[in-house]
Design a protein around this motif. Structure first.
Motif, PDB file in Angstrom:
ATOM      1  N   ALA A  14      40.050  36.557  49.926  1.00  0.00           N
ATOM      2  CA  ALA A  14      40.255  37.765  49.119  1.00  0.00           C
ATOM      3  C   ALA A  14      40.876  38.881  49.955  1.00  0.00           C
ATOM      4  O   ALA A  14      41.790  39.580  49.496  1.00  0.00           O
ATOM      5  CB  ALA A  14      38.926  38.219  48.512  1.00  0.00           C
ATOM      6  N   PRO A  45      38.238  42.112  43.827  1.00  0.00           N
ATOM      7  CA  PRO A  45      37.700  40.758  43.706  1.00  0.00           C
ATOM      8  C   PRO A  45      36.194  40.732  43.495  1.00  0.00           C
ATOM      9  O   PRO A  45      35.460  41.515  44.102  1.00  0.00           O
ATOM     10  CB  PRO A  45      38.073  40.114  45.039  1.00  0.00           C
ATOM     11  CG  PRO A  45      38.220  41.252  45.986  1.00  0.00           C
ATOM     12  CD  PRO A  45      38.758  42.389  45.179  1.00  0.00           C
ATOM     13  N   ARG A  56      41.937  32.540  43.540  1.00  0.00           N
ATOM     14  CA  ARG A  56      42.464  33.132  44.776  1.00  0.00           C
ATOM     15  C   ARG A  56      42.785  32.061  45.816  1.00  0.00           C
ATOM     16  O   ARG A  56      43.801  32.129  46.510  1.00  0.00           O
ATOM     17  CB  ARG A  56      41.469  34.156  45.336  1.00  0.00           C
ATOM     18  CG  ARG A  56      41.485  35.486  44.586  1.00  0.00           C
ATOM     19  CD  ARG A  56      40.631  36.522  45.281  1.00  0.00           C
ATOM     20  NE  ARG A  56      39.215  36.227  45.162  1.00  0.00           N
ATOM     21  CZ  ARG A  56      38.441  36.655  44.149  1.00  0.00           C
ATOM     22  NH1 ARG A  56      38.946  37.420  43.201  1.00  0.00           N
ATOM     23  NH2 ARG A  56      37.161  36.342  44.107  1.00  0.00           N
TER      24      ARG A  56
END
Length: 200
Positions: A14, A45, A56
């Motif tokens: 992330a 996120p 992701r």
């Protein structure tokens, strides 16, 4: 280097994508891979949502080869222990670029951002690529902008530390050492297997 606590791989992914979606160089490719998904997947996120985490992971795979043994992540270790850590100025001075032609050339084959920053200040450009991006990031730092955490890797706490994500930001810090915090929070991953990663 001061290790603080372990972080999960999903958080590293992330952070990587959050940094690169704000990068002029990588933004377009990431947004293309994002497709119809909400941009908040990258900007805000939710690490507790496993479906989000998988999206992701797929995006980083499409854009950079993560988990696919290609591109930047060719021969990258499959098992890495990731940590939140703090680096002092001296620690940052010793962090190396990945072993890649552009960064090698920019740093006079030292792979050190400190040397690259000297070349930039001397208006040395390599491969016809402008240095303006580094200067822009440096100016943003001076104006108080907070950037995503740099991501580093190393074989162990006694081995060389190499940038995985954040080359331009690390370079920009070194353009003016006064703007490097006394302690900078980063993410660092450890694995003995980095010895076989070509970019290490």
């Amino acid at each position: 280097m001061k290790i603080v606590s372990q972080v999960q791989e999903d958080e590293v992914i992330a952070e990587f994508l959050f940094a690169e979606v704000n990068s002029d160089r990588f933004k377009e490719g990431i947004l293309h891979a994002l497709g119809d998904h909400d941009l908040n997947l990258l900007i805000k996120p939710n690490l507790n949502d496993q479906a989000e985490n998988q999206i992701r992971r797929d995006i980083l795979g499409q854009t950079r080869g993560f988990g696919r043994n290609t591109d930047m992540f060719e021969n990258f270790p499959t098992e890495v222990k990731w940590y939140k850590a703090f680096f002092e100025k001296q620690d940052l001075n010793e962090v190396m670029y990945i072993n890649y032609s552009y960064w090698n050339e920019l740093s006079s084959n030292t792979r050190l951002p400190l040397q690259a920053s000297k070349n930039i200040m001397n208006q040395i450009e390599v491969f016809g690529i402008s240095n303006q991006g580094f200067l822009d990031i440096n100016l943003a730092l001076k104006n108080g902008k907070v950037f995503p955490r740099l991501i580093f890797v190393s074989m162990n706490e006694n081995s060389r530390v190499v940038v995985l994500e954040g080359h331009a930001r690390l370079t920009a810090y070194h353009l003016d050492n006064d703007y490097i915090p006394d302690e900078l929070e980063v993410i660092i991953g450890f694995s003995d297997e980095f010895s076989v990663w070509d970019l290490y």
